[in-house]
Design an enzyme around this catalytic site. Structure first.
Site: not given
Ligand code: GLY
Ligand code: MN
Ligand code: MN
Length: 450
Positions: A37, A255, A272, A283, A362, A366, A373, A396, A400, A417, A419
């Site tokens: 439930d 991730h 992150d 973010d 990457h 975004h 996103h 960001e 790595y 990273r 960001e």
């Molecule tokens: N936290 C997701 C990104 O940085 O795109």
């Molecule tokens: Mn992020």
């Molecule tokens: Mn991001």
């Protein structure tokens, strides 16, 4: 100036102006069962919420851009009949259910409070939609988003088609309403930017809290708990996405969300994590030493990523292109990778060959908004779009470094990273997440152990 309810209404009118004619059907999200439930925490649909501010489940917004052409609208005052209509369908008041599930507005109060032209029980949706679709040329809805809605909309249209002998025409076009809404959502108004600034401030405070709390020997999840505490303590409804709390080699897994490893003296910790406030995401990523002091190798890599990030932020400005921050960051990173002996040759050669992708795979950002996103095209007619005031994006860059034969060993497993969230302004951009420290000196000062 204007309040939130006025801006929702203005957005509905703007959408109907874009549609010119036709009917829009925009459902909110459904409750999703977790097991037994128990449900996942409910999160409204971003499009629906953007147009309504209404956060109950089981609700649908219907917009009739030109009601005069609909047989269903009662005859009478002509001017009124030709005005666009916003209609909410939502759960009825039910005192028994409200004892279990809590307050719900019900159609009458929802209409009044949220400024709809009309509101009906959700149980009447199919019946009313069949009437409202009559003589409309097009149905705008999130085409292809949910199988169930595709089927339902087509079934309702079929019912209208069956009325052809009564002289009622059925809509001949199905349009994806998201194409219109994505462009609207891309440019944030000052109320949205204000919410995003507050979300980013809470998230920045959470990063500060995490830096202060971090000690060798703690677990990654203990730091995650500090972040979540700060989000909720400040009224944020939820994390905007699953927090990444990645120490040592885990930082090289983009991730990583297990968050269950011990923090080791001498490692870096990449976080992150950021909150969602009133339906708007932040973010933020910060990377800092578990013991509060960067090693020489960590600092070398960190300064390169930070330089790339600062250069990218400087390139986030009106009249610049979406891709400028990425291109600028890439050049700084490529030179840095050459200096660190991770890549060989000239910057142009490294960019041309794509050699840098082993260490930076990457993109540099975004769109950010109600979704982490966020929606909005990145290219128009095949060209990167021009940045405009009110657009919000992340910046960001990262680096790595996985262990490999031709990689200097003192750099192995360094994952960094940085960001931030920026809104394009008239002159350049404002960094919404500036309250989270990011220079080596500021981080080390904040983490100084006495
Ligand atoms: N936290 C997701 C990104 O940085 O795109
Ligand atoms: Mn992020
Ligand atoms: Mn991001």
């Amino acid at each position: 100036m204007h309040n939130m309810i006025d801006s929702y209404s203005a957005r509905r009118h703007q959408l109907m102006a874009h549609m010119q004619q036709g009917i829009a059907v925009i459902p909110t999200a459904s409750e999703v069962r977790r097991n037994g439930d128990a449900h996942y925490p409910f999160r409204f649909d971003s499009y629906f919420h953007y147009l309504t501010g209404f956060d109950e489940a089981e609700a649908v917004l219907v917009l009739v851009a030109n009601p005069a052409s609909t047989g269903a609208v009662p005859q009478g005052d002509n001017e009124k009949n030709s005005a666009p209509q916003s209609i909410l369908f939502c759960l009825e008041k039910d005192h028994e259910r409200e004892i279990w599930d809590g307050f719900r507005y019900g159609p009458a109060a929802a209409r009044e409070k949220f400024g709809f032209d009309a509101a009906f029980p959700i149980s009447q949706l199919d019946e009313k939609l069949t009437e409202l679709m009559g003589n409309q040329n097009a149905i705008y809805y999130p085409l292809g988003l949910h199988d169930a809605w595709d089927k339902r909309v087509l079934a309702l249209r079929a019912k209208v088609l069956a009325q052809v002998r009564s002289g009622i025409a059925a809509p001949h076009a199905l349009q994806d309403v998201r194409f219109l809404l994505d462009e609207m959502r891309l440019i944030k108004d000052h109320l949205e930017i204000d919410a995003m600034r507050r979300a980013a401030n809470i998230s920045a405070a959470a990063h500060v809290r995490a830096m202060r709390a971090t000690r060798p020997g703690m677990m990654e999840y203990e730091i995650e708990a500090e972040l979540l505490y700060e989000f909720r303590k400040n009224g944020a409804q939820a994390p905007a996405y699953t927090s990444i709390v990645a120490s040592g080699a885990n930082a090289c897994v983009l991730h990583y969300i297990n968050n269950n490893a011990p923090l080791r003296d001498g490692d870096l910790l990449l976080i992150d994590a950021a909150c969602e406030l009133q339906g708007y995401a932040s973010d933020i990523t910060r990377t800092f030493p578990v013991n509060g002091k960067f090693t020489a190798a960590q600092k070398d890599v960190y300064e390169i990523v930070l330089a790339a990030q600062l250069a990218a932020i400087a390139a986030a400005r009106p009249t610049g292109y979406w891709n400028d921050p990425h291109d600028v960051a890439l050049r700084v990173l490529a030179q840095g990778f050459i200096d660190l002996k991770l890549c060989a040759g000239t910057v142009d050669a490294v960019l041309e060959s794509g050699d840098y992708k082993k260490f930076y795979m990457h993109r540099t950002g975004h769109w950010l908004g109600k979704d982490v996103h966020d929606v909005g095209a990145y290219k128009l007619a095949g060209k990167w779009r021009v940045l405009q005031p009110g657009m919000v994006l992340t910046v960001e860059p990262g680096c790595y470094i996985r262990p490999a034969d031709n990689v200097p060993q003192d750099l192995w497993n360094i994952g960094i990273r940085i960001e931030d969230d920026v809104v394009i302004t008239g002159q350049g951009c404002e960094v919404l997440s500036a309250a989270a420290p990011k220079t080596v000196a500021d981080i080390e000062a904040l983490m100084k152990r006495t």
